[in-house]
Each structure stands twice: as structure tokens, then as C-alpha cells.
Design a protein around this motif. Sequence first.
Motif, PDB file in Angstrom:
ATOM      1  N   THR A 146      56.719  30.457  59.046  1.00  0.00           N
ATOM      2  CA  THR A 146      57.432  29.085  58.601  1.00  0.00           C
ATOM      3  C   THR A 146      57.138  28.723  57.422  1.00  0.00           C
ATOM      4  O   THR A 146      57.952  28.418  56.647  1.00  0.00           O
ATOM      5  N   SER A 147      55.734  28.531  57.336  1.00  0.00           N
ATOM      6  CA  SER A 147      55.301  28.013  55.979  1.00  0.00           C
ATOM      7  C   SER A 147      55.587  28.602  54.744  1.00  0.00           C
ATOM      8  O   SER A 147      55.948  28.381  53.498  1.00  0.00           O
ATOM      9  N   VAL A 148      55.522  30.059  54.779  1.00  0.00           N
ATOM     10  CA  VAL A 148      55.687  31.122  53.754  1.00  0.00           C
ATOM     11  C   VAL A 148      57.149  31.062  53.510  1.00  0.00           C
ATOM     12  O   VAL A 148      57.423  31.071  52.291  1.00  0.00           O
ATOM     13  N   THR A 149      57.917  31.216  54.290  1.00  0.00           N
ATOM     14  CA  THR A 149      59.474  31.204  54.140  1.00  0.00           C
ATOM     15  C   THR A 149      59.920  29.982  53.588  1.00  0.00           C
ATOM     16  O   THR A 149      60.627  29.744  52.454  1.00  0.00           O
ATOM     17  N   ALA A 150      59.297  28.810  54.094  1.00  0.00           N
ATOM     18  CA  ALA A 150      59.899  27.593  53.802  1.00  0.00           C
ATOM     19  C   ALA A 150      59.430  27.365  52.231  1.00  0.00           C
ATOM     20  O   ALA A 150      60.010  26.681  51.405  1.00  0.00           O
ATOM     21  N   SER A 151      58.234  27.506  51.866  1.00  0.00           N
ATOM     22  CA  SER A 151      57.623  27.500  50.451  1.00  0.00           C
ATOM     23  C   SER A 151      58.515  28.392  49.618  1.00  0.00           C
ATOM     24  O   SER A 151      58.803  27.996  48.364  1.00  0.00           O
ATOM     25  N   CYS A 152      58.960  29.543  49.834  1.00  0.00           N
ATOM     26  CA  CYS A 152      59.526  30.169  49.102  1.00  0.00           C
ATOM     27  C   CYS A 152      60.944  29.715  48.801  1.00  0.00           C
ATOM     28  O   CYS A 152      61.404  29.727  47.846  1.00  0.00           O
ATOM     29  N   ILE A 153      61.598  29.458  49.840  1.00  0.00           N
ATOM     30  CA  ILE A 153      63.050  28.674  49.622  1.00  0.00           C
ATOM     31  C   ILE A 153      62.898  27.320  48.837  1.00  0.00           C
ATOM     32  O   ILE A 153      63.494  26.944  47.758  1.00  0.00           O
ATOM     33  N   ASN A 154      61.699  26.582  49.044  1.00  0.00           N
ATOM     34  CA  ASN A 154      61.668  25.367  48.420  1.00  0.00           C
ATOM     35  C   ASN A 154      61.396  25.560  46.831  1.00  0.00           C
ATOM     36  O   ASN A 154      61.998  24.883  45.823  1.00  0.00           O
ATOM     37  N   PHE A 155      60.573  26.647  46.628  1.00  0.00           N
ATOM     38  CA  PHE A 155      60.416  27.218  45.052  1.00  0.00           C
ATOM     39  C   PHE A 155      61.602  27.814  44.646  1.00  0.00           C
ATOM     40  O   PHE A 155      61.868  27.265  43.296  1.00  0.00           O
ATOM     41  N   VAL A 156      62.594  28.282  45.187  1.00  0.00           N
ATOM     42  CA  VAL A 156      64.014  28.783  44.749  1.00  0.00           C
ATOM     43  C   VAL A 156      64.786  27.386  44.324  1.00  0.00           C
ATOM     44  O   VAL A 156      65.276  27.362  43.372  1.00  0.00           O
ATOM     45  N   ILE A 157      64.572  26.356  45.170  1.00  0.00           N
ATOM     46  CA  ILE A 157      65.516  25.368  45.014  1.00  0.00           C
ATOM     47  C   ILE A 157      64.799  24.535  43.796  1.00  0.00           C
ATOM     48  O   ILE A 157      65.634  23.925  42.864  1.00  0.00           O
ATOM     49  N   ILE A 158      63.627  24.349  43.761  1.00  0.00           N
ATOM     50  CA  ILE A 158      62.938  23.696  42.494  1.00  0.00           C
ATOM     51  C   ILE A 158      63.440  24.556  41.258  1.00  0.00           C
ATOM     52  O   ILE A 158      63.738  23.839  40.366  1.00  0.00           O
ATOM     53  N   MET A 159      63.538  25.730  41.109  1.00  0.00           N
ATOM     54  CA  MET A 159      63.703  26.512  39.854  1.00  0.00           C
ATOM     55  C   MET A 159      65.384  25.932  39.702  1.00  0.00           C
ATOM     56  O   MET A 159      65.772  25.819  38.480  1.00  0.00           O
ATOM     57  N   ILE A 160      66.158  26.097  40.635  1.00  0.00           N
ATOM     58  CA  ILE A 160      67.516  25.626  40.548  1.00  0.00           C
ATOM     59  C   ILE A 160      67.732  24.337  39.748  1.00  0.00           C
ATOM     60  O   ILE A 160      68.449  24.030  39.084  1.00  0.00           O
ATOM     61  N   LEU A 161      67.024  23.387  40.558  1.00  0.00           N
ATOM     62  CA  LEU A 161      67.296  22.101  40.038  1.00  0.00           C
ATOM     63  C   LEU A 161      66.673  21.837  38.666  1.00  0.00           C
ATOM     64  O   LEU A 161      67.230  20.880  38.033  1.00  0.00           O
TER      65      LEU A 161
END
Length: 902
Positions: A498-513
Motif C-alpha cells: 500500500t505504501s509503495v503504490t500510494a507513494s508512486c501515485i502521489n509522485f505522479v500527482i505531484i509532477m502533474i500539479l
Amino acid sequence: MRRITGKTKDETLIELQSASDSQVADESSGNGLKEAPLPGHTETDKLHPNKDTVFFRDGVRRVDFVLSYVDDKDGEKKQERRREFESNLEKAGLELETEDKSDSKDQKTYFLKIHAPWDVLATYADVLKIKVPFKESDIPHGQDVPLEWLSHPFRLPGHVMHPQPDYFTYPFDKTKTDFFLINDKDTFFPPSTRNRIVFYILARCPYYKEGRKDRGKTGIKRLLSNGTYTAAFPLHDCRYWKKARNAECESERYNLYKHWARFLCFYKEQPLNLIRKYYGEKIGIYFAWLGFYTEMLFFAAVMGLICFTYGVLSYDDNISSKEICDADIGGSILMCPLCDKKCPFWKLNSTCLSSWQSHLFDNEGTVFFAIFMGIWVTLFLEFWKRRQARLEYEWDLVDFEEEQQQLQIRPEFEIRCTNRRLNKITQEMEPYLPVTSKCARFCLSAATVVFWISLIVACIIGVIVYRLAVYAAFASIIKDPMRKIQLVGRFITPQLATSVTASCINFVIIMILNFFYERVAVWITDMEIPKTHLEYENRLTMKMFLFQFVNYYSSCFYVAFFKGKFVGYPGDYSYMFGKWSNLRNEECDPGGCLIELTTQLVIVMTGKQLCGNIQEALLPLIRNWWSGRRGRHNPENHYSRWEQDHVLQNFSQLGLFYEYLEMVIQFGFITLFVASFPLAPLLALFNNILEIRVDAWKFTTQFRRPVASKARNIGAWQEILNAVAILSVVTNAFIMAFTSDMIPRMVYLYAYSPEASMTGYVNNSLSIYNISQIPERNMPEDSWSDNSTTTCRYRDYRYPPGHQREYMHTMQFWHILAAKMAFIIIMEHVVFVVKFFVAWMIPDVPSDVKARIKRERYLIQEYLHNYEVEQLKLQLSASFITEPQSDVTLTPDKHEVLSECL
């Protein structure tokens, strides 16, 4: 640069011809072919088969700036604008020369070359108060350092490190030209100063017809935005991989590439004086700061590596992990379900691997490293102030007034603010923004900032909801602990997945924002219409850092300070949006939440650095390959210097801003959350070693030459670094107290352990709950049929079932909470006291620099005094010659009196 002077045109042409002939062999056979002269070209052009020059066709006047344009559908309007603009440039004293499109590589681009003659340079150098040399410095430099030979492998040649002698300087005064060291007017002002003066004129030159006042039609920036011109840039002095043919060209770009921009030079010092001379002080101060930051990272990286090594070496002494992995201890402890319905009961030894991983970063050395980093930050900032003060002296910025350069009114402000009022200081009419308009703009700006920050928070909440929703799915997919543990389940727990996948999703959101934030921040700042360049940069800096701070760090703050803190207990769990939502708050592993914070930090930090390096290094290479530019072997060697520079990327006004932002965000990662990942400074060190050379490579090979500008410090970034440094002490203290398991272990060791050891800590840290009392909604869907176990364990300090204070917090819980608060107070006070003591002990300006500044000021005043006396003597002598004979006897006495007074 030294130019041949006092020669006739024929002598100059002969020398140019011989220089060209002697160097044809250095080029490929194609480069030496002579082309037929075009109509209108002078005879000198025939003698330049290679157009790689920075001079006009006459070979004497230097090209200080280049404008390019093409003919298109709107040709008549744009042609009219160019005609008026170029006419006004000529009225301002600039000299122009146009290269026809038939001479260009694409057969459609015109190039307008601009030269600033001496009178123009002298006038604007006086206006801008540009400091120029008047006497070679006689102040000795630093003494020899013991064991200096050890640093020889890291040194660069003397002519690269010190490209020009050290002079005493004074603001240029057009009426005192004989006071300054003017050996040759053509070379007195270096190219960086010349292009700065020309750009100042271009930014304020109107393009409306004479007699018509249209303040919107002013400046080269407006002409670039409406497509009248396609580019405006000063020229590089040569190709980066080969020296210029003309001996009068400095070939500084070649030296920068050879000794600085290549990655094989990563262990060498940076030629800061040459960078400053070629690109200006503002870019020079950035590379000085980046280099100093990287040097200081070395000490933090070594200490972090020692801390991590201690965790590895103490691996076998970790009693808690041994108990968790022991089949008789951890294998016999049944844990309560971590989520509703989907999560089964599970054995504690299934988290064996994660407990070992946690010990690598969560050990006794982490406390020491957190305190060390709090002191390191202070040392870094204080020593940087000293380094900055030394650069101010060496680069002649001590008396540099921000009002002279950065506080000049922006052309955009002058154009958009039509109201005028009297300046009480200068007694001149100046533009201003009415209070009503200013308030309305600031309100809209604030509302926009709040909206976008709210959007970030909403995205973070969405990621948290994802973590809560998918945890149950991972728990059911990865393994069923009551049966035989599968191979994958030994290495990947539901928490880790959960932590790894959530971190990756969060990173993608960061780059988009980030993509949107950059544009929103620039739009908001432009809308506010800041008055000065300094004000514009400071406002944009604060907005952009605020966006990035919330964007990059909010997920780390959640894992560090919120996850696992508001869970409840099996009979009374806490839910994110209330019990109706079925989104139960996350729990931490029995080993603590620190390993999850480490995972989050590693993914976001390394992902950002990796994406940044790919964007900075690989994309330009791909772009060059796609456009058909194949480096040194491309036939573009045939083309003129302005054509070669024209195809390079434009270095925008905010180019340096993004470089600072990238490093300051990294600085936040290695200070705010470094207690969770001691190897973060080591990763940052490796990244920065690469970053320096990548940035150097971009500046020398991929970017057009930027317009030189001055800066005495790193601006608003200094205050941001100070704020991050103070906040880092607080965050690391809270991480050690509430995220790490260090304090509960210490309390157990010294207050509750019967043997004064960590034996039994795991059992002590887990509370007991009666399975029969678990509500139906919290029970697993699979039927529970094991009657041999009637209780399960959960991570907390509560009384067991049957106690008179059943499921309430034990006294040990309050002891641990008190110890955590005491630790935070003690650590913060200790670190802050040391920080302020170190800041007080280390003066911002080195004593030898203070002495040199005072000595230089004294010598300047003395030399200026002597110059004024000599000038007065000459005037009196001249008046003595022209006065009548009867007055001659009075002159010597008059002369002596005035000399004494002076």
C-alpha cells in the motif's frame, strides 16, 4: 581581450587574411571553401570564408546583440514596427547591420546585428553606475596554505581560475574618462557589460512613430511576444569545443566547456571568476552556492553513512526483531485484523522482514544523526554567509546597491501603469498602481493561491482514501497468514504494498500539479504588476515555494505525524469520514511507521531527482538529434556565429529561478525528514555532483548566452533556507518522538524491563483484546473457528479484558507520552542553543575581508583625492597661462592655498 589599434584598414585586412589562411588547416576541408560574395557585402567579407565571427563585416566593430525575424502573413505590420524600432535604436546611438535571409541556413531568417559604440557605452555606464577599473590592486592575496600540494589534483589552471587581474574599481563617470584605466576603448567594457547595456536600451526603446505617444509600444519583450522579432540574444564568443579563429576573441566559452562543463571534471573546482566574467554575477553566485552546498553535503553524507552502517552492524543485536521472527514468540502471537471484513487475523512473525528493515533506520544512531543535522544546517548557512561575503569583495559587489540594478522599474510596470505621481525623493514623475487596483489584484491573487493549495490538500486526501480502500485488497491478495505463507508474502506485506503504490501515485500527482503550478504562479505574479525586478522575483519565489512545499512535503507530513496516531482500538476504531464511510484509519506496523516514511521519502525524493536529470540532460540530447543537429560534425560549422546561437534554447528570465527551486526542495528533503532516512544526504550529494556538470553543460552548449546581470546574494532563497532550517529541528524532534519507536524502547529499557534489557519488549508493547468482544462489522468475512485462541493483540498500551479499567490507557502510556514531550523540548532547546551559539560565534564577514574592504576604500579615496588635486592643478596652470602678466604673481599663492585645502 586586447584589440589591435592604430593600424590602417589595409594592414588590418592583411592580418585578417593571414590569420584566416593559417587556420584553414584546423578545419575540415568543407569549412575552408570560399563562397561568392553577395551584393552589398564589403571587401572584408571576402576575407572571411568562415563566418564564425563576433564582429561586423568590417572586422572591427563587435556584435553586442542580435535580433532575428522572418517574413510572414502579418509582414506589413511587423515590418512597420521593426522600421520604427530600428530607427529609434539608431537615434539612441546604436549601430545596426542586417544579414539577408539568403545568407541564412534556412533561407528565411533575417539577422539584425547591433553594436554599441563608445559614446553609448560610456553614457549608459554612467547612468547605471557600472564599476570599472582605475588602478591595479596592490592588496596581497591570501597566504600559502599548509599541505596545499594535496589539493593540486582538484585545481584548475591559473588563467582559468583568474582570467583577469584584480583592480580597484569605481563607478564610471563620463566626465572623468582619464581617471580610469582605458587602454583601448573597444575592449574597456567586457562583452558581458556591453550586452547588459544594450539590453537595457532594447527593453526601453519605443516602436511608435515620432509624435505619437503609445506607451504600450515599448521594448523588445513586447516585440518578441507579438512575433515582430523571433529572438533576441547576445553572442557566444566561439564554438564550445574549439577556440575561435580570430585571436581577438576570448574563447572563454571553450575554456568553460573544457575545464568545467565536462563530467570528467566532476572532481575539479569550479572556475567561478570565469563564470562570473562570462555570464555575470547572478549566474556566478548560483554556481558558487550550488558548489558550496555540495561541499557541505559531503560531511552530512559521511555522517549519515556512518549512522546507516551502525544500523547494519547492530543487526544481530536487535532483540525486538529476533522476538518478532521467533516462531515461539512472534509465531504464537495472534494479531487483530488491520481492516474491516477483508483482513484476517494474522501472526506477528509475518512482519519479520519489515522489522529488520526498520532497524536499519530506527536505531540509537538516528537520534545522534538528527541532532547532528540540526547543527549542520546552521553551519552550512553561517559558512555560506562568509563565503558570500568573500565573493562580494572579490567580485566588487560590496557597495553594490540593489536600487541601482534590481530596483529599476520594470518596463512592464511602466507600460501598464498609466497613472503618474511625483516621487518625493527624485522630484520626478513616475508611474504608480492605485491602491484600489492593488488591493483588488492582491485579493484575487490570495484567492487563487488558497484555491490551488486546497486542490493539493484534496489530492492528498484522495491518496489517503486510496490507501485505506486498497489496503484490504492487498491484504486478501498477498497472503492468508492462517494458512501456509506464500513466497511473495515473505517480502511484501500489505502495509508495504500500500505504501509503495500510494507513494508512486502521489509522485505522479505531484509532477502533474507542478506543470500547472509553474504557470499559475507566473500568471498571478504578472497580474500583480510588481514595480521592480527584485520585487517580481521575490513574489514569484514565495508563491512558487509555497506551492511546492505543500505539494512535495504534505504526503511525508501525513505519514510522519498522522498515520497510526488516531486509530482507536478493536472495540472502538476511528474512521476517516465517520463510521458510515467504512474507511478505517491506517495502523502502523508493529515496528513503527518510520519505515513507511522512509519509503515515501525515497520514492518522492529520488523520483524527483531522476525526472529532473532526465529532463535537463536527456531531453536536450533527444531534441538535438530530432532536429538533425549532430554536434561537431554537423555542417553548421559553415554557418555564422549568430545562426549557430539562434538554434540554441533561449535562457528565460526565470531559468535560474527553477534551478534554485529544485535545489531548495531537495534541501527540504534532507533536513525536514532526514531522521527517517540517513542516506538522503548521500543521494543528494551524488545528484548534486551530476547537477553541477549538467547545468554547466546546458549553459555552455545548449543555451544561448544569457544577458549578464548582477546580484550580491541568492535573494529571497536565503530567508527560505533559514525558515526550513528552523522548521527541520521541530520536524526531526517530532519524528524521533512520535514516528520512531526509540522513546517507547528507552522507557521500557530503563523503567519497565525486569532484566534491564530489551527482552520482552514486543510482548509489552502489544495490548490484549477479547475476540468475542469484537463487533461484527470489524470481524473478518472468513469464519473464525480456532477455539484455542480467545484473544488477539494490537499495538497500544491499554489494560487487558477483565481489568477494572478495561481497555483504558495504562500508566506506561502516560510515561511514554511524557518522555516524548520531554525529548522534544530537550532536543529542540539543545539544538537551538547550539545553533544560535554557532551563529553568534561565526561572524558573517571574515575579518580579513573586512580589513581588505576598509583598506580598499581608503586607497580609493586617496587615489581619487590625488586625481582631483592634479585636475585642479592643470586647470590652475591653464588659467595661469591665459591670465594677464599683472595677475601672475598671485597665482602661486592661490594654488598653494587650494592644494592645502584639498
